[in-house]
Scaffold this motif. Structure first.
Motif, short mmCIF file in Angstrom:
data_model
loop_
_atom_site.label_atom_id
_atom_site.label_comp_id
_atom_site.label_asym_id
_atom_site.label_seq_id
_atom_site.Cartn_x
_atom_site.Cartn_y
_atom_site.Cartn_z
N SER A 173 -9.89 -15.87 9.16
CA SER A 173 -10.92 -15.00 9.45
C SER A 173 -12.14 -15.52 8.43
O SER A 173 -11.93 -16.05 7.41
N GLU A 191 -9.77 -4.12 5.22
CA GLU A 191 -11.06 -4.21 5.74
C GLU A 191 -11.09 -3.80 7.05
O GLU A 191 -10.02 -3.93 7.99
N LYS A 192 -11.92 -2.74 7.36
CA LYS A 192 -12.09 -2.14 8.51
C LYS A 192 -13.38 -2.45 9.39
O LYS A 192 -13.50 -2.05 10.65
N SER A 247 -10.06 -8.58 16.02
CA SER A 247 -9.41 -7.48 16.66
C SER A 247 -7.83 -7.80 16.78
O SER A 247 -6.82 -7.10 16.50
N CYS A 300 -6.32 -9.66 14.18
CA CYS A 300 -5.79 -9.39 12.93
C CYS A 300 -5.43 -7.60 12.78
O CYS A 300 -4.55 -7.29 12.03
N VAL A 301 -6.47 -7.00 13.17
CA VAL A 301 -6.15 -5.52 13.03
C VAL A 301 -5.05 -4.86 13.84
O VAL A 301 -4.19 -4.35 13.35
N ARG A 320 -2.04 -5.91 11.95
CA ARG A 320 -1.93 -5.18 10.56
C ARG A 320 -1.19 -3.89 11.15
O ARG A 320 -0.38 -3.40 10.40
N GLU A 321 -1.74 -3.36 12.24
CA GLU A 321 -1.15 -1.97 12.58
C GLU A 321 0.40 -2.03 13.03
O GLU A 321 1.01 -1.38 12.47
#
Length: 95
Positions: A43, A59-60, A66, A68-69, A72-73
Motif C-alpha cells: 500500500s 487507517e480508515k 479495500s 486490505c480493509v 483487516r476485518e
C-alpha cells in the motif's frame, strides 16, 4: 547505497515488531496475518509515506486498498473468534 540498506533493515525490523504478537498465535489466524502484512506492504501508506505497519492497519482513509480493509476485518473476526467461548468449543474457522 548505504541508505537503502538501512531502510531495508528498518523495514525488516518493523515487520518483525509487527509479528511479535503473532508468535503465540493459534494457527487459524496466522495465514490472515501474513496476507494482511503483504497487502499493507504494497500500500501507499507503507511504500510512499513510510509509516509503520500498525499505524497503516488502523487507517480508515483511502490510503489502503479495500482488499486490505477486508483482510483487516476478517483478521479481527478471526482473533475475536479465538476469545469467544462459543467459537472455541466449535473451533475457529480456519483460513
Amino acid at each position: 547505497m548505504g541508505t537503502k540498506y538501512k531502510s531495508d533493515a528498518n523495514k525488516k525490523r518493523e515487520i518483525n515488531k509487527f509479528f511479535r504478537g503473532f508468535r503465540k498465535m493459534a494457527k487459524s489466524c496466522k495465514g490472515l496475518a501474513t496476507e494482511l502484512v503483504k497487502c499493507l506492504s504494497e500500500s501507499d501508506c507503507v511504500k510512499v509515506e513510510n509509516r509503520p505497519y500498525r499505524e497503516c492497519a488502523k487507517e480508515k482513509s483511502p490510503q489502503i486498498s479495500s482488499e486490505c480493509v477486508g483482510l483487516r476485518e476478517t483478521y479481527f473476526n478471526c482473533k475475536r473468534g479465538q476469545v469467544d467461548m462459543r467459537a472455541r468449543i466449535r473451533g475457529n474457522k480456519g483460513y
